[in-house]
Design a protein around this motif. Structure first.
Motif, PDB file in Angstrom:
ATOM      1  N   MET A  89     -26.069   0.609  -3.417  1.00 25.16           N
ATOM      2  CA  MET A  89     -24.937   0.257  -4.468  1.00 25.16           C
ATOM      3  C   MET A  89     -23.969  -0.671  -3.745  1.00 25.16           C
ATOM      4  SD  MET A  89     -23.247   3.293  -6.689  1.00 25.16           S
ATOM      5  CE  MET A  89     -23.996   4.887  -6.763  1.00 25.16           C
ATOM      6  N   PHE A  90     -23.848  -0.530  -2.449  1.00 22.51           N
ATOM      7  CA  PHE A  90     -22.657  -1.342  -2.183  1.00 22.51           C
ATOM      8  C   PHE A  90     -23.185  -2.680  -1.634  1.00 22.51           C
ATOM      9  CE2 PHE A  90     -20.227   2.561  -2.289  1.00 22.51           C
ATOM     10  CZ  PHE A  90     -19.163   1.931  -2.831  1.00 22.51           C
ATOM     11  N   TRP A  91     -24.230  -2.657  -0.757  1.00 19.85           N
ATOM     12  CA  TRP A  91     -24.733  -3.918  -0.269  1.00 19.85           C
ATOM     13  C   TRP A  91     -25.999  -4.369  -0.510  1.00 19.85           C
ATOM     14  CZ3 TRP A  91     -22.610   0.476   2.714  1.00 19.85           C
ATOM     15  CH2 TRP A  91     -21.038   0.080   3.247  1.00 19.85           C
ATOM     16  N   ILE A 142     -19.859  25.772   3.101  1.00 16.23           N
ATOM     17  CA  ILE A 142     -18.652  24.782   2.926  1.00 16.23           C
ATOM     18  C   ILE A 142     -17.646  25.220   2.300  1.00 16.23           C
ATOM     19  CG2 ILE A 142     -20.594  22.898   2.692  1.00 16.23           C
ATOM     20  CD1 ILE A 142     -20.381  23.425  -0.302  1.00 16.23           C
ATOM     21  N   ILE A 181      -0.479  17.732 -34.733  1.00 16.42           N
ATOM     22  CA  ILE A 181       0.080  17.068 -33.805  1.00 16.42           C
ATOM     23  C   ILE A 181       1.145  16.053 -34.290  1.00 16.42           C
ATOM     24  CG2 ILE A 181      -0.200  15.069 -32.123  1.00 16.42           C
ATOM     25  CD1 ILE A 181      -3.017  16.359 -31.451  1.00 16.42           C
ATOM     26  N   GLN A 217       7.494  -4.931  -9.483  1.00 18.40           N
ATOM     27  CA  GLN A 217       6.985  -4.816  -7.884  1.00 18.40           C
ATOM     28  C   GLN A 217       8.131  -5.190  -7.086  1.00 18.40           C
ATOM     29  OE1 GLN A 217       3.389  -6.870  -9.280  1.00 18.40           O
ATOM     30  NE2 GLN A 217       2.276  -5.223  -7.606  1.00 18.40           N
ATOM     31  N   ALA A 261      10.407  -2.442  -6.384  1.00 16.10           N
ATOM     32  CA  ALA A 261       9.917  -1.584  -5.333  1.00 16.10           C
ATOM     33  C   ALA A 261      10.054  -2.293  -3.830  1.00 16.10           C
ATOM     34  CB  ALA A 261       8.269  -1.223  -5.660  1.00 16.10           C
ATOM     35  N   ALA A 262       9.846  -3.454  -3.855  1.00 19.93           N
ATOM     36  CA  ALA A 262       9.991  -3.758  -2.634  1.00 19.93           C
ATOM     37  C   ALA A 262      11.239  -3.808  -1.985  1.00 19.93           C
ATOM     38  CB  ALA A 262       9.585  -5.286  -2.564  1.00 19.93           C
ATOM     39  N   PHE A 319      11.843  -0.198  -0.876  1.00 22.94           N
ATOM     40  CA  PHE A 319      11.320  -0.026   0.349  1.00 22.94           C
ATOM     41  C   PHE A 319      12.050  -0.555   1.675  1.00 22.94           C
ATOM     42  CE2 PHE A 319       8.240   2.497  -1.889  1.00 22.94           C
ATOM     43  CZ  PHE A 319       7.930   3.339  -1.284  1.00 22.94           C
ATOM     44  N   VAL A 371      13.231   1.241   4.941  1.00 22.20           N
ATOM     45  CA  VAL A 371      13.174   1.033   6.296  1.00 22.20           C
ATOM     46  C   VAL A 371      14.514   0.827   7.066  1.00 22.20           C
ATOM     47  CG1 VAL A 371      12.382  -0.799   7.842  1.00 22.20           C
ATOM     48  CG2 VAL A 371      10.904  -0.271   5.804  1.00 22.20           C
ATOM     49  N   VAL A 389      15.389   3.150  10.250  1.00 25.56           N
ATOM     50  CA  VAL A 389      15.706   2.598  11.514  1.00 25.56           C
ATOM     51  C   VAL A 389      17.178   3.153  11.820  1.00 25.56           C
ATOM     52  CG1 VAL A 389      16.353   0.413  12.764  1.00 25.56           C
ATOM     53  CG2 VAL A 389      14.385   0.617  11.276  1.00 25.56           C
ATOM     54  N   ILE A 410      16.841   6.534  13.487  1.00 25.84           N
ATOM     55  CA  ILE A 410      16.351   6.712  14.695  1.00 25.84           C
ATOM     56  C   ILE A 410      17.288   6.185  15.647  1.00 25.84           C
ATOM     57  CG2 ILE A 410      14.517   5.871  16.078  1.00 25.84           C
ATOM     58  CD1 ILE A 410      12.717   5.680  13.494  1.00 25.84           C
TER      59      ILE A 410
END
Lengths: 101, 181, 699
Positions: free
Chosen positions: C58-60, C103, C626, C679, C682-683, C686, C690, C694, C697
């Motif tokens: 399938m993949f290759w 399993i 509904i 997006q 969102a960036a 984030f 970060v 920092v 810490i």
């Protein structure tokens, strides 16, 4: 087995997922990347649950909650994408800039 | 808290098993966000999620692992594939799935920094501390806790799922009344 | 492992006084030589390799020199070699082994993935491996130039792999997993040419009919597991052998019946046979494998696996179901043979022939003839694969499925012709070809069962002999219309390439020789091979000392009469094809041509009445319940909104208008950053994360 090795994998998942969320254009793939981030969080949860030998298994329980919510999120997400697609004939997030102004 | 030296770490068989699982899993995760074939990206997502399930098994969380398999690999992936089909995404190689380099590089940078910071923090806090030998969690224990201590969050989640169900239906059904208004 | 051996000995003891001496004899003879060692411990590779191959292709697959075919071919070749080694060792020394990996543990229930290596499963490994290998070889040149060549071999490997999961299963759960894998991959393969809507319908039919039957299997498995307390075949058989029916005694009949319904679906028994002739829509190699070693044999295999449960020496279990099984099998073998007579499509003739032959196997199981049923499965796999591949070779040459477009191919395709003759002789049961021995053993077992109190068997014996006549008749028609007379097709027929004729010759060899391994009175190795796990002698299985001459002198002339009648009707005149095929019997033929009106019946009695109301109910539910709910929620919020608006307009707005004016000024400066793209938001968030991390810490 150490704590760090699992947590690092979890963090890597999260970061890879974040990269996907930021760099993908297709909305379905952004959702998939969000799933990766959630999977990373789950790994963290379960790792610390095991590490702390928690009698309540809070980590595992909450990873179950996350899974349930992620399923709901995907369902809604796909529905929204479907709606967007119906209105704009595309699943490309670049065309979604209605939040401007 | 017992620490272990790096040499001893390599001597443990379980760690080799871990690496055998972790590296392909991470590779699959990477391909999920980088593949130019949309179906293949989702199939790689299956592999990476299966990898997390395997890791849950290593950690003794069998029930969570099987839930992941059932819910994610069984149901969520189907949703994704349906999403792909409905939005008539181009099957096959398509370079238009990702942003250009101008977005990719900052995104990669941000992700790497995030990873570095968190990784450093975790390393700083835990180092080579071992996970103690443990008993696999039995499903019965988990169920006892879930329906006793965590019963309210459980109900909340069920309500959220209901809301998602109704929301999904209302969002996705064709709005025939709109034309009349 | 010792447990298996004790089970074996207990079974022989439970067999009762009558069979005691024979049983003890069998027990003495039964000393498996191999119960451990790397060969059997690594046998799980047989199952895993084709499935891994599927994913690799399938993949290759597309990037490989042979587009993934070499992986499929290599993996099935591995299975063939491993299966042959096991088969030979089982024949010489006897093998009993069962490996398992746990399993999951859910409550008291342990889920295992395991691999059984005993006579029964080794026979299936061998069949799937060898027939599969030859079919895969053949498929390379048959599928040459197909647009979905790689995808075809990926699904084909999965098909073989699913069957191997099924036959290696030590418990019902794994069996069901394999069962469904086979179902899914058959769906993919039947619908391979999905550009044509009819093929998609055929794939859907196959899937749906199998699902109906699967529901029976699931329910049966659940009843079985709940009343026995385990999904493992060992435990189930253990209970049967000890006669400790317990809870099972009340439900045994239903469990047996439901599981048999599952087997009916996969093994295409009347009235669930409709999918198999439609499954012809797939490429011919798929039909060859599906009708021979894989898929349709699954039902017979399941009956064989649970055979002690059905045979029921103590009378507490599913013994009564056997009467149903033998009747279903008998009806199938008799009724479906007729349908083969009126088909114009060469593959459909062979397909109805398969259904009819499966009827023989199932009827044999119903008569309590374990060895006879499996032996026919074994020989049938070879000659039916041969016939299908031969038909594929013809179709490849004349570019048509319709027999009216053929004729006179005897001279143009000599290898195909002669191998086809061998396959036909084996199918209709002419001495010394394989089908002669296996069909004779089935009929002999019927006779034996009839003499020993199973009244139905006498009746089915007559149907079986009549079925032999019908088989000879339609096979002669097929031969006459394709190979004799004058060619009337449009394409220029030619012999197929070596890649296709070599598998034909190899299968022709097996179609002759496979019968000799169970030649009553000369050599009966097969009986002991498939029984290495559970010696069944004295359990109702009939083991004649020699050929049953009283049957041979009836059956062989009947078969020859069928050939002569077929030749008399279809082969005698050197007329155009359509005219040669003009033989009709007024009332019967339309009845056959409409397939006994079974598809119409399903459509009008089941599909339409169910589909209509259901879709109406769903529509009603959608429109009233509904929509009503949504409208109700809407109305409620509307009322609330009115209240809020008053508050909002007067109090809140006043505040925010003031605030807004202030923010607006600073906002217009920041606005450049916000492009409206989620997006980017969102960036930014984030980046914030970060920075905060920092800070934490460092501090």
């Amino acid at each position: 087995m150490t704590v760090v090795q699992f947590v690092l994998v979890g963090m890597a998942f999260f970061s890879i997922g974040l990269y996907g969320v930021l760099s993908r254009k297709n909305a379905v793939l952004i959702l998939a990347s969000v799933e990766l981030m959630l999977a990373g969080v789950n790994i963290n949860m379960v790792t610390f649950d095991t590490y702390l030998q928690d009698q309540l298994h809070a980590g595992q329980i909450f990873s179950l909650f996350i899974i349930a919510l992620a399923a709901a999120e995907v369902g809604i997400g796909i529905a929204i994408i479907l709606l967007i697609f119906r209105n704009l004939q595309t699943a490309d997030v670049d065309s979604l800039d209605l939040m401007k102004d | 808290m017992e620490a272990v030296s790096l040499a001893d770490w390599f001597k443990e068989v379980a760690n080799w098993a871990f690496m055998v699982i972790a590296f392909p899993t991470l590779f699959a995760a990477w391909r999920t966000v980088s593949s130019n074939n949309i179906v293949r990206a989702v199939l790689y997502l299956v592999i990476s999620l299966a990898g997390t399930a395997a890791m849950f098994l290593m950690l003794g969380a069998a029930f969570v692992a099987w839930t992941v398999v059932l819910v994610y690999i069984g149901a969520v992936i189907i949703l994704f594939l349906i999403g792909i089909m409905i939005t008539r995404a181009p099957l096959g190689v398509d370079s238009d799935l990702s942003h250009g380099r101008d977005v990719m590089l900052p995104a990669a940078l941000l992700s790497i920094v995030l990873f570095a910071v968190t990784a450093w923090a975790v390393w700083d806090a835990f180092g080579m501390i071992m996970i103690q030998p443990f008993e696999p969690t039995s499903t019965a224990d988990l169920a006892n806790v879930l329906f006793d201590r965590f019963v309210i969050p459980f109900e909340v989640v069920s309500f959220v799922l209901l809301a998602a169900l109704i929301g999904g239906i209302t969002l996705a059904r064709r709005d025939n009344t709109g034309a009349k208004r | 492992m010792h447990r298996l051996l004790t089970i074996a000995s207990q079974i022989t003891l439970a067999a009762g006084e009558e069979g005691e001496s024979a049983a003890e004899e069998a027990h003495d003879a039964f000393v498996p030589g191999i119960t451990s060692g790397p060969l059997v411990e690594w046998a799980w590779l047989i199952v895993v390799v084709p499935i891994i191959a599927t994913f690799i292709i399938m993949f290759w697959g597309k990037k490989m020199p042979f587009k993934g075919w070499e992986i499929a071919w290599g993996s099935i070749g591995f299975v063939a070699i491993y299966g042959t080694v096991l088969f030979v060792l089982n024949a010489t020394q006897g093998i009993v082994y069962e490996g398992a990996v746990e399993i999951a543990q859910i409550g008291d229930l342990t889920l295992e993935w395991g691999w059984v290596v005993d006579g029964l499963s080794i026979m299936m490994y061998f069949l799937v491996g060898v027939v599969g290998f030859l079919v895969f070889t053949y498929a390379k040149s048959y599928m040459k130039g197909d647009v979905r060549f790689t995808w075809f071999f990926a699904s084909f490997s999965l098909f073989a792999g699913g069957m191997l999961v099924l036959v290696s299963a030590p418990n019902l759960i794994q069996l069901i997993v394999g069962w469904e894998l086979v179902g899914v991959s058959s769906y993919l393969l039947i619908g391979h040419y999905w550009e044509d809507l009819a093929n998609v319908d055929a794939a859907n039919t196959a899937f749906m009919v199998n699902k109906v039957a699967d529901a029976g299997l699931f329910l049966g498995a659940i009843i079985m597991a709940v009343s026995v307390g385990s999904f493992r075949f060992d435990d189930i058989i253990d209970v049967v052998v000890h006669g400790e029916a317990g809870m099972l005694s009340q439900y045994a009949f239903w469990a047996g019946l439901l599981i048999f319904i599952g087997a009916m679906g996969k093994s295409a028994q009347f009235p669930l046979h409709v999918w198999l002739p439609d499954a012809m829509a797939g490429p011919t190699p798929v039909s060859a494998l599906m009708h021979a070693a894989t898929m349709v044999t699954a039902g017979v295999y399941l009956l064989a696996r649970l055979f002690p449960f059905y045979l029921d020496p103590t009378g507490m279990f599913a013994g009564d179901v056997r009467d149903i099984i033998i009747v279903i099998g008998g009806l199938t073998l008799f009724l479906m043979g007729f349908l083969a007579i009126v088909q114009k499509d060469i593959k459909k003739v062979l397909a109805y022939s398969t259904v009819s032959q499966l009827g023989y196997m199932v009827a044999a199981m119903g008569a309590g003839a374990y060895t006879a049923g499996l032996f026919h499965l074994f020989t049938h796999a070879f000659f039916k694969a041969l016939l299908f591949l031969g038909a594929g070779s013809i179709i490849h040459a004349v570019h048509s499925n319709n027999m009216l477009d053929m004729g006179g191919l005897r001279k143009k395709m000599p290898v195909t012709f002669w191998t086809f003759i061998v396959g036909t002789l084996a199918l209709i049961g002419i001495f010394p070809f394989a089908g002669f021995f296996s069909k004779d053993e089935i009929l002999a077992s019927m006779k034996y069962a009839g003499e020993n109190g199973q009244d139905m068997a006498n009746f089915i014996l007559i149907l079986g002999i009549a079925g032999a006549f019908i088989t000879a008749f339609y096979m002669t028609r097929l031969l006459a219309l394709t190979f004799f007379g004058k060619y009337e097709g449009h394409a220029e027929p030619h012999e197929s390439p070596k890649m296709m004729t070599v598998p034909l010759v190899a299968l022709a060899f097996f179609a002759v020789a496979a019968g000799w391994i169970n030649w009553p009175g000369v050599y009966t190795g097969f009986t002991t091979w498939v029984a290495t796990r559970i010696p069944l002698t004295g359990m109702g299985d009939h083991h004649p000392e020699g050929l049953d001459w009283s049957l041979v002198v009836i059956v062989t002339p009947v078969v020859l009469a069928g050939v002569v009648a077929g030749w008399f009707v279809y082969g005698r005149k050197k007329k155009p094809q359509a005219e040669r095929d003009s033989f009709r019997i007024p009332v019967l033929w339309p009845f056959f041509e409409n397939l006994y009106y079974i598809p119409d019946f399903y459509m009008n009695a089941i599909v339409r009445p169910i589909m209509g109301p259901i879709s109406r109910v769903v529509l009603w539910f959608d429109m009233y319940v509904i929509d009503g709910f949504v409208n109700l929620v809407g109305l409620g919020s509307l009322g609330l909104a009115k209240v809020v608006r008053v508050f909002d307009q007067n109090v809140v707005d006043g505040f925010y208008n003031e605030l807004g004016a202030g923010v607006g000024g600073s906002g217009s400066g920041l606005r450049l950053m916000f492009t409206g793209r989620v997006q980017q938001y969102a960036a930014f968030s984030f980046i914030g994360v970060v920075v905060i991390a920092v800070l934490f810490i460092i501090l």
